[in-house]
Design a protein around this motif. Structure first.
Motif, mmCIF file in Angstrom:
data_model
loop_
_atom_site.group_PDB
_atom_site.id
_atom_site.type_symbol
_atom_site.label_atom_id
_atom_site.label_comp_id
_atom_site.label_asym_id
_atom_site.label_seq_id
_atom_site.Cartn_x
_atom_site.Cartn_y
_atom_site.Cartn_z
ATOM 1 N N SER A 138 10.949 1.418 -16.552
ATOM 2 C CA SER A 138 12.249 0.893 -17.113
ATOM 3 C C SER A 138 13.562 1.565 -16.205
ATOM 4 O O SER A 138 13.770 0.287 -16.175
ATOM 5 C CB SER A 138 11.542 1.177 -18.565
ATOM 6 N N SER A 139 14.203 2.632 -17.245
ATOM 7 C CA SER A 139 15.180 3.117 -16.298
ATOM 8 C C SER A 139 15.899 3.007 -15.117
ATOM 9 O O SER A 139 16.643 2.414 -14.576
ATOM 10 C CB SER A 139 15.564 4.291 -17.445
ATOM 11 N N ALA A 140 14.559 3.009 -14.302
ATOM 12 C CA ALA A 140 15.097 2.585 -13.372
ATOM 13 C C ALA A 140 15.256 1.284 -13.036
ATOM 14 O O ALA A 140 15.649 0.955 -11.803
ATOM 15 C CB ALA A 140 13.777 3.600 -12.071
ATOM 16 N N PHE B 60 15.773 -0.974 -14.699
ATOM 17 C CA PHE B 60 17.874 -1.259 -15.773
ATOM 18 C C PHE B 60 18.939 -1.039 -14.512
ATOM 19 O O PHE B 60 19.675 -2.055 -14.091
ATOM 20 C CB PHE B 60 17.793 -1.000 -16.727
ATOM 21 N N ALA B 61 18.796 0.064 -13.787
ATOM 22 C CA ALA B 61 20.198 0.862 -12.991
ATOM 23 C C ALA B 61 19.650 0.075 -11.464
ATOM 24 O O ALA B 61 20.563 -0.447 -11.084
ATOM 25 C CB ALA B 61 19.859 2.159 -13.297
ATOM 26 N N LEU B 62 18.685 -0.342 -10.844
ATOM 27 C CA LEU B 62 18.353 -1.273 -10.066
ATOM 28 C C LEU B 62 18.788 -2.497 -9.790
ATOM 29 O O LEU B 62 19.110 -3.217 -8.998
ATOM 30 C CB LEU B 62 17.399 -1.200 -9.085
ATOM 31 N N GLY B 63 18.318 -3.252 -11.246
ATOM 32 C CA GLY B 63 18.531 -4.493 -11.411
ATOM 33 C C GLY B 63 20.451 -5.074 -12.064
ATOM 34 O O GLY B 63 20.312 -5.840 -12.189
ATOM 35 N N VAL C 118 19.888 -4.992 -22.923
ATOM 36 C CA VAL C 118 19.677 -3.683 -21.792
ATOM 37 C C VAL C 118 20.050 -2.139 -23.189
ATOM 38 O O VAL C 118 18.562 -1.693 -23.017
ATOM 39 C CB VAL C 118 19.934 -3.420 -21.527
ATOM 40 N N VAL C 119 20.372 -2.457 -23.626
ATOM 41 C CA VAL C 119 20.596 -0.675 -24.882
ATOM 42 C C VAL C 119 20.332 -0.367 -26.191
ATOM 43 O O VAL C 119 19.837 0.185 -26.413
ATOM 44 C CB VAL C 119 21.889 -1.706 -25.728
ATOM 45 N N GLY C 120 19.830 -2.092 -26.694
ATOM 46 C CA GLY C 120 18.414 -2.248 -27.422
ATOM 47 C C GLY C 120 17.672 -1.575 -27.360
ATOM 48 O O GLY C 120 16.894 -0.820 -27.485
ATOM 49 N N VAL C 121 17.157 -1.582 -25.765
ATOM 50 C CA VAL C 121 15.772 -1.422 -25.736
ATOM 51 C C VAL C 121 15.326 0.000 -25.276
ATOM 52 O O VAL C 121 14.370 1.088 -25.995
ATOM 53 C CB VAL C 121 14.628 -2.267 -25.022
ATOM 54 N N LEU C 122 16.199 0.372 -24.139
ATOM 55 C CA LEU C 122 16.992 1.656 -23.883
ATOM 56 C C LEU C 122 16.971 3.058 -25.066
ATOM 57 O O LEU C 122 16.550 3.891 -25.049
ATOM 58 C CB LEU C 122 18.396 1.769 -22.786
ATOM 59 N N VAL C 123 18.170 2.155 -26.164
ATOM 60 C CA VAL C 123 17.362 3.398 -27.290
ATOM 61 C C VAL C 123 16.742 3.482 -27.242
ATOM 62 O O VAL C 123 16.456 4.542 -28.690
ATOM 63 C CB VAL C 123 19.112 3.160 -27.731
ATOM 64 N N SER D 110 18.319 -10.152 -14.887
ATOM 65 C CA SER D 110 17.291 -10.590 -13.673
ATOM 66 C C SER D 110 16.519 -10.994 -14.422
ATOM 67 O O SER D 110 15.865 -10.257 -15.023
ATOM 68 C CB SER D 110 17.955 -10.238 -12.138
ATOM 69 N N GLY D 111 15.549 -11.105 -13.151
ATOM 70 C CA GLY D 111 13.717 -10.891 -13.398
ATOM 71 C C GLY D 111 13.431 -8.977 -13.156
ATOM 72 O O GLY D 111 12.792 -9.620 -14.358
ATOM 73 N N ALA D 112 13.919 -8.232 -12.471
ATOM 74 C CA ALA D 112 13.478 -7.471 -12.784
ATOM 75 C C ALA D 112 14.207 -6.714 -13.933
ATOM 76 O O ALA D 112 13.586 -5.638 -14.458
ATOM 77 C CB ALA D 112 14.267 -6.507 -11.658
ATOM 78 N N ALA D 113 15.214 -7.320 -14.425
ATOM 79 C CA ALA D 113 15.787 -6.748 -15.805
ATOM 80 C C ALA D 113 15.026 -6.975 -17.216
ATOM 81 O O ALA D 113 14.615 -6.381 -17.688
ATOM 82 C CB ALA D 113 17.284 -6.896 -15.358
ATOM 83 N N TRP D 114 13.863 -8.241 -16.882
ATOM 84 C CA TRP D 114 13.012 -8.844 -18.116
ATOM 85 C C TRP D 114 11.584 -8.003 -17.702
ATOM 86 O O TRP D 114 11.310 -7.427 -18.436
ATOM 87 C CB TRP D 114 13.426 -10.567 -17.702
ATOM 88 N N VAL D 115 11.121 -7.523 -16.603
ATOM 89 C CA VAL D 115 10.188 -6.729 -16.560
ATOM 90 C C VAL D 115 10.900 -5.439 -17.071
ATOM 91 O O VAL D 115 9.560 -4.847 -17.441
ATOM 92 C CB VAL D 115 10.307 -6.254 -15.144
ATOM 93 N N ALA D 116 11.996 -5.000 -17.190
ATOM 94 C CA ALA D 116 12.447 -3.690 -17.288
ATOM 95 C C ALA D 116 12.414 -3.585 -19.045
ATOM 96 O O ALA D 116 12.166 -2.548 -19.304
ATOM 97 C CB ALA D 116 13.650 -3.377 -17.316
#
Length: 290
Positions: free
Chosen positions: A283-285, A287-290, A245-250, A115-121
């Motif tokens: 960013s984590s928030a 992802f959780a919302l998006g 998602v996993v790559g950027v968060l880790v 989603s757009g929010a996820a790409w912002v994250a």
């Protein structure tokens, strides 16, 4: 998505705390001996996990685990080589960006839909990976071509290590993580033997461990067990979610290392690092919302 975020952040937390204790051990009895000991304990931890959880031994599980392990060791060697030939304040942010950016790039080429929010994250997480790795600069930070080459190579290798695990079959369980750490331990042992023999010494020596004392050995044990836990959680997150998602968060694991350094060693955050910690939380928030 919430489950993937929780699993990946738990993996990043494990990696960050492991890195903190591993660094303390490296300062005491050397980078290579400390890292080898950490990998030994990680192998023990993943052996216990594999016996408890199980998994299917297949060509795909072993192959991708081996590729991940080899890439991680190459990244490790190049990382420390980069820090010996160039300024940490310049190279560490670049390496952090590549560690997060390589999985995102591979996922984008593979057609990952977010989603757009996820790409912002994703963008915030990439920025955070750079900011939290930024240290104070002393004097002019000139970077040679060799430093850029090994630094970029290190970041790409670490990123490819995560990508390789993402290709492991879901039925493999913890097998790829076990193979990754086991191969890494083997390569580190061979590298250590080669270095000692090149210096005219015996292939093996317990001298550094004897001089370190039980306190530092215990720290390496904590670092190793948490490295194994981090690998297991990362693998489960990759089974459950998408690579971007996993790559950027880790790649946000330095946040835990930095916060521990503040609490235990009394170190202070730089302004970029403070912004990076806040950006990681945002960013984590998202992802959780998006």
């Amino acid at each position: 998505m919430i489950l993937v975020v929780v699993l990946t952040l738990a993996s990043a937390l494990s990696y960050g705390v492991s890195d903190f204790f591993g660094t303390l051990g490296a300062r005491r009895f050397g980078v290579l001996p400390a890292t080898t000991l950490t990998y030994l304990w990680a192998t023990v931890a993943l052996s216990a996990g594999l016996l408890s959880v199980g998994g299917t031994w297949s060509e795909g599980a072993v192959f991708w685990g081996a590729v991940s392990g080899a890439a991680a060791v190459v990244g490790f060697v190049l990382f420390y080589q980069a820090l010996t030939v160039g300024p940490v304040s310049v190279l560490s942010p670049v390496i952090g960006l590549l560690v997060a950016g390589v999985p995102v790039g591979v996922a984008t080429v593979a057609g990952t839909q977010l989603s757009g929010a996820a790409w912002v994250a994703v963008g915030l997480a990439l920025a955070s990976a750079v900011l939290v790795s930024t240290s104070r600069r002393e004097g002019s930070a000139r970077v040679s071509r060799q430093a850029w080459t090994v630094g970029i190579g290190s970041g790409i290798a670490f990123g490819l290590s995560v990508v390789a695990l993402s290709f492991a079959p879901g039925s493999a369980g913890l097998v790829p993580a076990f193979v990754e750490i086991g191969l890494g331990l083997l390569l580190l042992l061979v590298l250590g033997m080669w270095r000692r023999m090149s210096a005219g010494l015996r292939p093996f020596s317990l001298g550094p461990l004897r001089s370190a004392g039980p306190r530092w050995i215990g720290g390496s044990m904590i670092a190793g067990v948490l490295l194994g836990v981090g690998d297991a959680l990362l693998l489960i997150a990759l089974y459950s979610g998408n690579l971007a998602v996993v790559g950027v968060l880790v790649a946000l694991y330095p946040v835990a290392t930095i916060l521990l350094s503040i609490a235990v060693l009394g170190e202070r955050l730089t302004l970029p690092q403070s912004i990076g910690v806040g950006t990681a939380l945002a960013s984590s928030a998202l992802f959780a919302l998006g």
